[in-house]
Design an enzyme around this catalytic site. Structure first.
Site, PDB file in Angstrom:
ATOM      1  N   ARG A  27       6.833 -11.043  -1.093  1.00 44.43           N
ATOM      2  CA  ARG A  27       5.388 -11.281  -1.274  1.00 44.43           C
ATOM      3  C   ARG A  27       5.066 -12.764  -1.126  1.00 44.43           C
ATOM      4  NH1 ARG A  27       2.490 -11.527  -6.716  1.00 44.43           N
ATOM      5  NH2 ARG A  27       0.294 -11.674  -6.141  1.00 44.43           N
ATOM      6  N   HIS A  36       2.450 -13.906   1.691  1.00 46.38           N
ATOM      7  CA  HIS A  36       1.172 -14.535   1.365  1.00 46.38           C
ATOM      8  C   HIS A  36       1.073 -15.959   1.901  1.00 46.38           C
ATOM      9  CE1 HIS A  36      -0.484 -11.721  -1.959  1.00 46.38           C
ATOM     10  NE2 HIS A  36       0.211 -11.047  -1.061  1.00 46.38           N
ATOM     11  N   TRP A  51       4.599   1.954  -5.908  1.00 47.31           N
ATOM     12  CA  TRP A  51       4.136   2.895  -4.886  1.00 47.31           C
ATOM     13  C   TRP A  51       5.150   4.018  -4.659  1.00 47.31           C
ATOM     14  CZ3 TRP A  51       3.399  -2.375  -4.568  1.00 47.31           C
ATOM     15  CH2 TRP A  51       2.101  -2.842  -4.359  1.00 47.31           C
TER      16      TRP A  51
END
Length: 350
Positions: free
Chosen positions: A105, A109, A261
């Site tokens: 991440r 990002h 998820w």
């Protein structure tokens, strides 16, 4: 953390059927003669690094490339693996976590700020170290990733933060069972927050990163295309990149959303797409026996798994859905496309 070989020993279908029986709680000054020696050593080091990293020497060029080539990337990798295998690492949304999803991440990002029109943002610069970028809502929680990697940066001072962030993500992807993502060193670090990327788009509050919900499926799909097209990605690549949600989880203390998820949140696989297509998703109304007070999200019948509105739009939008269907049926295809699109993402802005 399972060894990479053991993780790769579980087929996605086996992981899925096994995981169904568990709750998610179970579930990154030389003299002239010395210059000649140093130049030769640098050349050898560059070749070795290129061989190890799967890239061709000379791609990055210039002084930055020479400095990066002097770094022993094999040793850097070993330090990163130690971080990934630290049993003391904890995650508030699920047990058995590793820092891998967090490190991915971070690189995602950082690189995802790129604008192809203005040629600003991207993986070069590591400007998330500064404000205002460090406090963008989308970057909440990433200071933890900075802290995890800081000892590695101190151990290898010739390496830029920008290179470290990307390399850590590449290592994490491979260690979690994904295909190798080619890595080319040579990124530089910006000096201050004055160089943080800015963008006056119409569908975000701050920064250049995608939002999870724009109020309706149509608006959310338009938003995703606006953000990702700005970087240079098409629909297939948008869906492939969304497959990063096969790993990790959302955290109420960061985004307000909660949960993983998939039931294999430390493994790169097509489980995210299989869950989207095969599970049943309804709006979340409760959480641990109490009314859900967070932002709109979806949950499966067990309440253990979640999907964001921006995830659901991938099966609500016909153009996105056809790629979701392909990846849900073919893990090898997803693995290939995911590694390729991550490689493209991590090189934006160079």
């Amino acid at each position: 953390m399972f060894s990479r070989a053991l993780r790769r020993g579980f087929a996605p279908s086996a992981t899925r059927s096994l995981g169904r029986g568990f709750s998610s709680a179970v579930c990154p000054c030389f003299s002239s003669s010395s210059k000649a020696v140093a130049a030769a050593a640098t050349a050898v080091s560059a070749g070795a690094a290129a061989y190890y990293l799967g890239v061709k020497p000379g791609l990055a060029g210039g002084a930055r490339c020479e400095a990066a080539a002097a770094v022993d990337w094999t040793k850097v990798r070993a330090e990163l693996v130690k971080i990934l295998e630290d049993d003391k690492y904890k995650d508030s949304s699920y047990e058995g976590a590793t820092p891998g999803p967090l490190l991915i991440r971070l690189a995602w990002h950082s690189a995802g700020t790129f604008c192809k029109e203005t040629k600003t943002g991207g993986s070069d610069g590591a400007t998330m170290r500064f404000e205002p970028e460090g406090s963008w809502g989308a970057n909440a929680g990433l200071k933890k990733a900075h802290a995890l990697l800081e000892p590695v940066k101190k151990q290898f001072p010739g390496m830029s933060y920008a290179d470290l962030w990307v390399f850590a993500a590449c290592v994490a992807i491979e260690e979690m069972g994904g295909n190798k993502v080619p890595f080319t060193p040579g990124r530089s670090d910006k000096a201050s927050g004055k160089e943080c990327p800015m963008w006056d788009g119409k569908t975000h509050k701050d920064g250049r990163l995608p939002s999870a919900d724009m109020g309706s499926p149509d608006k959310t799909a338009t938003h995703l295309r606006l953000i990702f097209n700005r970087m240079g990605f098409d629909d297939r690549e948008i869906v492939a990149l969304s497959g990063a949600h096969s790993m990790g989880a959302c955290h109420t203390e960061n985004s307000g959303f909660w949960g993983p998820w998939t039931r294999a949140p430390t493994t790169v696989s097509n489980e995210y797409f299989r869950e989207l297509m095969e599970n049943t998703w309804t709006p979340k109304t409760t959480h641990k026996g109490k009314p859900w007070k967070g932002p709109a999200q979806f949950e499966d019948p067990t309440g253990d798994l979640m999907m964001l509105p921006s995830d659901m739009v991938l099966i609500q939008d016909k153009q996105f859905k056809k790629y979701v269907e392909q990846y849900a049926k073919d893990d090898s295809l997803f693995q290939k496309d995911f590694a390729a699109v991550c490689g493209k993402l991590f090189n934006l802005g160079r």
